[in-house]
Design an enzyme around this catalytic site. Structure first.
Site, PDB file in Angstrom:
ATOM      1  N   ARG A  11       1.020  -1.129   0.226  1.00 30.04           N
ATOM      2  CA  ARG A  11      -0.174   0.056  -0.083  1.00 30.04           C
ATOM      3  C   ARG A  11       0.739   1.082   0.098  1.00 30.04           C
ATOM      4  NH1 ARG A  11      -4.028  -0.356  -2.222  1.00 30.04           N
ATOM      5  NH2 ARG A  11      -4.623   1.495  -1.266  1.00 30.04           N
ATOM      6  N   ARG A  77      14.428 -11.214  -1.546  1.00 33.15           N
ATOM      7  CA  ARG A  77      14.058 -11.235  -0.312  1.00 33.15           C
ATOM      8  C   ARG A  77      14.944 -10.750   0.821  1.00 33.15           C
ATOM      9  NH1 ARG A  77      10.247 -15.337   1.894  1.00 33.15           N
ATOM     10  NH2 ARG A  77       8.998 -16.204   0.109  1.00 33.15           N
ATOM     11  N   SER A 148       4.924   7.106  12.240  1.00 35.00           N
ATOM     12  CA  SER A 148       3.661   6.709  11.814  1.00 35.00           C
ATOM     13  C   SER A 148       2.788   7.716  11.354  1.00 35.00           C
ATOM     14  CB  SER A 148       3.039   5.855  12.936  1.00 35.00           C
ATOM     15  OG  SER A 148       2.345   7.011  13.646  1.00 35.00           O
ATOM     16  N   CYS A 149       1.650   7.055  10.390  1.00 34.80           N
ATOM     17  CA  CYS A 149       0.823   8.261   9.793  1.00 34.80           C
ATOM     18  C   CYS A 149      -0.002   8.754  10.943  1.00 34.80           C
ATOM     19  CB  CYS A 149      -0.338   7.272   9.033  1.00 34.80           C
ATOM     20  SG  CYS A 149      -0.920   5.726   9.670  1.00 34.80           S
ATOM     21  N   THR A 179      -6.102  -1.626   7.989  1.00 30.74           N
ATOM     22  CA  THR A 179      -4.913  -1.851   7.285  1.00 30.74           C
ATOM     23  C   THR A 179      -4.663  -3.379   6.913  1.00 30.74           C
ATOM     24  OG1 THR A 179      -3.542  -2.042   9.505  1.00 30.74           O
ATOM     25  CG2 THR A 179      -3.857   0.037   8.295  1.00 30.74           C
ATOM     26  N   THR A 208      -1.315   1.476  20.151  1.00 35.37           N
ATOM     27  CA  THR A 208      -0.670   2.494  19.084  1.00 35.37           C
ATOM     28  C   THR A 208       0.441   3.218  19.908  1.00 35.37           C
ATOM     29  OG1 THR A 208      -0.829   4.398  17.635  1.00 35.37           O
ATOM     30  CG2 THR A 208      -2.370   4.237  19.424  1.00 35.37           C
ATOM     31  N   GLY A 209       1.580   3.374  19.287  1.00 32.79           N
ATOM     32  CA  GLY A 209       2.613   4.013  19.947  1.00 32.79           C
ATOM     33  C   GLY A 209       2.969   5.395  19.578  1.00 32.79           C
ATOM     34  N   ARG A 231      -9.820   0.012  15.678  1.00 32.63           N
ATOM     35  CA  ARG A 231      -9.747  -0.030  14.385  1.00 32.63           C
ATOM     36  C   ARG A 231     -11.378  -0.320  13.802  1.00 32.63           C
ATOM     37  NH1 ARG A 231      -4.931  -1.497  11.440  1.00 32.63           N
ATOM     38  NH2 ARG A 231      -3.161  -0.640  12.824  1.00 32.63           N
TER      39      ARG A 231
END
Length: 333
Positions: A11, A77, A148-149, A179, A208-209, A231
């Protein structure tokens, strides 16, 4: 300007490429061990959330060709095996969600990378939020995190409030879109049992941090903010609810005025302001980190207030990844 490589075409990886095209940044290579070039074309062209790509995209001789420009495709990988130098890629977006520490992300240097930007929070890499702490960047930093977002939504708002009214303490809740890590139906999820419940059927409390991370980018707020997430069954766009106790008395109108001022001044393009009757889908494709919803917030008194800010957790964030790289390039030159 230095050229960009993307590791992980999920994404965020795909939307970082879209953002790069919008902002005139040059992506020259993509690595993803799970997607061949024809599948990359398909995934980049069609997006259920953000719509069909407006330009041209095709595969040609193993290259991904976007708007007529060839992008080298790797299928490794192990990041130490990616020959970034052969494609001329120097700034690498690490968007697999796997290599999120300095040690792991440093694997990219073996193939010729000069800098790595992790598109996730990191346990040890310096974290940056555009509009908040970019001045702390120095060219000797090799691996950095774009946080993060949610931190990108929360930190600009928290900075404006703290700079003007002083945040004594606060709690954040993010009502967060689904997500890729979530499950379509109930399934095992390691130690996080609730996270394994069906994403489309439930409101799921989660950790969440993001709020604690604000203390890393605004040191004066360290230990003063924490938070959690719910969520919810929407595909994109999330919203932060920041409830704070202020050190200085302020009316809600005074708070609104300062946020509006910041959105038109030093945080233009990062923080936005609206008084419209908006809902979540109105922000799909919004490139801001944070859009303050003046009508949704509410004060209890002149020192205790709830503030609301929206964010496209996919596209707003992806635009910041490119902004951070552009800033780094300007300082590294």
């Amino acid at each position: 300007m230095s050229k960009i490589g993307i590791n992980g075409f999920g994404r965020i990886g795909r939307l970082v490429l879209r953002a790069a095209l919008d902002k005139g940044a040059e992506v020259v290579a993509v690595n993803d061990p799970f997607i061949d070039v024809n599948y990359m074309v398909y995934l980049f062209k069609y997006d259920s959330t953000h719509g069909r790509f407006k330009g041209t995209v095709a595969a040609d001789g193993g290259f991904l060709v976007v708007n007529g420009k060839k992008i080298t495709v790797f299928c490794e990988r192990d990041p130490t095996n990616i020959n970034w130098a052969s494609a001329g890629a120097e700034y690498i977006v690490e968007s697999t969600g796997v290599f999120t520490t300095i040690d792991k992300a440093s694997a990219h240097f073996k193939g010729g990378a000069k800098k790595v930007v992790i598109s996730a929070p990191s346990a040890d890499a310096p974290m940056f939020v555009c509009g908040v702490n970019l001045e702390a960047y120095s060219p000797d930093m090799k691996v950095v995190s774009n946080a993060s977002c949610t931190t990108n939504c929360l930190a600009p708002l928290a900075k404006v409030i703290h700079d003007n009214f002083e945040i004594v303490e606060g709690l954040m809740t993010t009502v967060h879109a689904t997500t890729a890590t979530q499950k379509t139906v109930d399934g095992p999820s390691g130690k996080l049992w609730r996270d394994g419940r069906g994403a489309a059927q439930n409101i799921i409390p989660a950790s969440t941090g993001a709020a604690k991370a604000v203390g890393k980018v605004i040191p004066e707020l360290n230990g003063k903010l924490t938070g959690m997430a719910f969520r919810v069954p929407t595909p994109n766009v999330s919203v932060v609810d920041l409830t704070v106790r202020l050190g200085k008395s302020a009316t809600y109108d005074e708070i609104k005025a300062k946020v509006l001022e910041a959105s038109q001044g030093p945080m233009k393009g990062i923080l936005d302001y609206t008084e419209e009757e908006v809902v979540s889908t109105d922000f799909v494709g919004d490139t801001h980190s944070s859009v303050f919803d003046a009508k949704a917030g509410i004060p209890l008194n002149d020192k205790f207030v709830k503030l609301i800010s929206w964010y496209d957790n996919e596209f707003g964030y992806s635009n910041r990844v490119i902004d951070l790289i552009k800033y780094m390039q300007s300082k590294d030159a």
